[in-house]
Design an enzyme around this catalytic site. Structure first.
Site, PDB file in Angstrom:
ATOM      1  N   THR A  70      -2.582  -6.851   4.419  1.00 32.93           N
ATOM      2  CA  THR A  70      -3.739  -7.244   3.621  1.00 32.93           C
ATOM      3  C   THR A  70      -3.696  -8.719   3.266  1.00 32.93           C
ATOM      4  O   THR A  70      -4.688  -9.441   3.433  1.00 32.93           O
ATOM      5  CB  THR A  70      -3.835  -6.390   2.343  1.00 32.93           C
ATOM      6  OG1 THR A  70      -4.115  -5.038   2.709  1.00 32.93           O
ATOM      7  CG2 THR A  70      -4.944  -6.892   1.421  1.00 32.93           C
ATOM      8  N   ASN A 149      -7.251   1.210  13.895  1.00 33.99           N
ATOM      9  CA  ASN A 149      -6.360   2.036  13.087  1.00 33.99           C
ATOM     10  C   ASN A 149      -6.803   3.490  12.971  1.00 33.99           C
ATOM     11  O   ASN A 149      -6.014   4.353  12.614  1.00 33.99           O
ATOM     12  CB  ASN A 149      -6.218   1.442  11.689  1.00 33.99           C
ATOM     13  CG  ASN A 149      -7.559   1.237  11.008  1.00 33.99           C
ATOM     14  OD1 ASN A 149      -8.401   0.476  11.488  1.00 33.99           O
ATOM     15  ND2 ASN A 149      -7.779   1.912   9.891  1.00 33.99           N
ATOM     16  N   GLN A 178      -1.643  -2.418  13.756  1.00 31.48           N
ATOM     17  CA  GLN A 178      -1.445  -1.115  14.402  1.00 31.48           C
ATOM     18  C   GLN A 178      -0.858  -1.240  15.803  1.00 31.48           C
ATOM     19  O   GLN A 178      -0.248  -0.289  16.303  1.00 31.48           O
ATOM     20  CB  GLN A 178      -2.763  -0.344  14.473  1.00 31.48           C
ATOM     21  CG  GLN A 178      -3.208   0.254  13.154  1.00 31.48           C
ATOM     22  CD  GLN A 178      -2.274   1.320  12.627  1.00 31.48           C
ATOM     23  OE1 GLN A 178      -1.484   1.917  13.364  1.00 31.48           O
ATOM     24  NE2 GLN A 178      -2.320   1.559  11.333  1.00 31.48           N
ATOM     25  N   SER A 198       2.453  -6.186   9.920  1.00 33.53           N
ATOM     26  CA  SER A 198       2.908  -5.557   8.674  1.00 33.53           C
ATOM     27  C   SER A 198       4.207  -4.809   8.910  1.00 33.53           C
ATOM     28  O   SER A 198       4.348  -4.080   9.894  1.00 33.53           O
ATOM     29  CB  SER A 198       1.836  -4.585   8.160  1.00 33.53           C
ATOM     30  OG  SER A 198       2.301  -3.885   7.024  1.00 33.53           O
ATOM     31  N   HIS A 200       5.693  -2.283   7.151  1.00 33.69           N
ATOM     32  CA  HIS A 200       5.808  -0.835   6.921  1.00 33.69           C
ATOM     33  C   HIS A 200       5.146  -0.001   8.016  1.00 33.69           C
ATOM     34  O   HIS A 200       5.276   1.223   8.017  1.00 33.69           O
ATOM     35  CB  HIS A 200       5.293  -0.459   5.532  1.00 33.69           C
ATOM     36  CG  HIS A 200       3.812  -0.375   5.391  1.00 33.69           C
ATOM     37  ND1 HIS A 200       3.122   0.810   5.431  1.00 33.69           N
ATOM     38  CD2 HIS A 200       2.888  -1.336   5.198  1.00 33.69           C
ATOM     39  CE1 HIS A 200       1.834   0.580   5.261  1.00 33.69           C
ATOM     40  NE2 HIS A 200       1.666  -0.725   5.119  1.00 33.69           N
ATOM     41  N   THR A 236       8.325 -17.672  -4.976  1.00 35.13           N
ATOM     42  CA  THR A 236       9.721 -17.536  -4.564  1.00 35.13           C
ATOM     43  C   THR A 236       9.828 -16.556  -3.408  1.00 35.13           C
ATOM     44  O   THR A 236       9.334 -15.437  -3.482  1.00 35.13           O
ATOM     45  CB  THR A 236      10.585 -17.046  -5.741  1.00 35.13           C
ATOM     46  OG1 THR A 236      10.469 -17.971  -6.817  1.00 35.13           O
ATOM     47  CG2 THR A 236      12.042 -16.932  -5.314  1.00 35.13           C
ATOM     48  N   CYS A 323      -6.124   3.436   3.682  1.00 32.33           N
ATOM     49  CA  CYS A 323      -6.710   2.603   2.633  1.00 32.33           C
ATOM     50  C   CYS A 323      -8.052   3.134   2.162  1.00 32.33           C
ATOM     51  O   CYS A 323      -8.566   2.717   1.134  1.00 32.33           O
ATOM     52  CB  CYS A 323      -6.873   1.170   3.137  1.00 32.33           C
ATOM     53  SG  CYS A 323      -5.304   0.372   3.548  1.00 32.33           S
TER      54      CYS A 323
END
Length: 380
Positions: A70, A149, A178, A198, A200, A236, A323
């Protein structure tokens, strides 16, 4: 448990978890600190960036660590529009993008940008010619996802990248969330300027991602502050996240090299068995789809009812994009493909990983057949 919801998220590799824990426990200093402890953290961050760059066959300086798909998509879309607005205010995308792309474009429309949404065919695939016909002198960005997706359709990224070589002022962004680890996408060869990944979705940890930014492309930062990540993503740095992201990227690349036939075989078996089940409609195209996503519909049955019925059998699948699934909206991808609202409203997505097995496929097929039969009895 049988987990067929890998497009929503994947189970992290144990090596990924171990690397995150080790770095978090032993190298927790701020990489911007001047002391030696901070220098150790900075070295780990640089090594993770170099490893990711090598795996993607790009330069170290072209890798920016983000918090996930995102943020990467928002930075790519909004950052391009803001930085290059003096060139023009016309943007191009498709009707089937993920919400993290679609919503930023809607926001940009509210800010005065003109957006063209390119339609797709019955397979959920955009036509590169339609994109070229939509290009105007004031076009500054084209954004097209690699793998859809919801239905798994692979978009003609190479063809689009090649045609955009004739329009050097246009930035080309690809959402590769994807596709990463399942469908190869050489970034340089496909003439991609910006690419989102991404963690995950590739057995990494949530809250970590990568945005590839081709050398020479400039973006307006979304986050301002300490000028970390090449002044594009202040804050950071998540050193442990970056190290674990690079680890996940290496492991999924190895899986793709050694187990792609296995994934293809179980995907074909799943498709062939499901399309022969009475009343099941397969929405995913046969030839131009990624091997890990299969979208089906069971007409006259609400998708969420089937999902929960399978959950009772310890089988986990999903409806639309994770989502959007809780909003209970009809799939915008399927409706864009010309599918009726009835079929779209009964859609279920089964998504695989390299660790799924043929034995699991057989159990899922049997469970779906049993579930459909039981629900039909109730509906009579």
């Amino acid at each position: 448990m049988i987990y067929f919801d890998n497009s929503a998220t994947t189970k992290p590799f144990q090596e990924v978890i171990d690397s995150f824990v080790k770095v978090s426990s032993e190298y927790y200093a701020n990489p911007s600190s001047l002391h030696g402890f901070g220098g150790q953290a900075e070295k780990l961050l640089s090594q993770a960036r170099a490893q990711a760059a090598k795996l993607l066959s790009v330069k170290n300086s072209e890798i920016i660590f983000t918090s996930g798909g995102t943020e990467g998509n928002n930075l790519a879309v909004k950052g391009t529009a803001s930085f290059y607005k003096n060139r023009g205010n016309h943007l191009i995308t498709t009707e089937i993008e993920h919400p993290s792309v679609r919503e930023p474009f809607k926001q940009l429309e509210n800010r005065g940008f003109d957006v063209t949404y390119i339609p797709v065919d019955a397979n959920g695939r955009v036509n590169a010619g339609d994109i070229e016909r939509a290009i105007r002198p004031d076009t500054i960005l084209v954004s097209v996802m690699h793998v859809n997706n919801e239905v798994g359709t692979i978009q003609p990224i190479k063809e689009i990248g090649e045609l955009l070589q004739n329009y050097p002022k246009i930035i080309f962004h690809v959402d590769h969330v994807q596709g990463m680890g399942k469908v190869p996408l050489p970034l340089y060869q496909n003439h991609i300027d910006l690419c989102t990944i991404s963690a995950h979705k590739i057995h990494g940890l949530k809250g970590m991602g990568i945005l590839y930014i081709r050398e020479g492309v400039q973006l307006e930062p979304i986050l301002s502050g300490g000028n970390q990540e090449g002044k594009l993503r202040s804050g950071t740095e998540n050193v442990a996240g970056a190290v674990s992201m690079a680890k996940a990227l290496r492991l999924i690349t190895e899986k793709m090299e050694h187990k792609k036939e296995h994934l293809s075989n179980i995907s074909k078996t799943l498709r062939n068995r499901l399309k022969n089940l009475d009343g099941v409609v397969v929405n995913t195209p046969d030839q131009i789809a990624a091997p890990h996503i299969l979208n089906i519909s069971i007409p006259h049955m609400k998708s969420e009812v089937v999902v929960h019925a399978l959950e009772d059998k310890d089988i986990y699948v999903s409806t639309t994009s994770a989502c959007s699934s809780k909003q209970k909206t009809v799939s915008s991808t399927l409706t864009a493909m010309g599918v009726s609202k009835e079929i779209a409203g009964s859609a279920i997505r089964l998504s695989l990983s390299y660790d799924n097995t043929l034995e699991e496929v057989e159990k899922v097929i049997a469970a779906i057949a049993e579930t459909v039969a039981a629900l039909r009895k109730v509906m009579k």
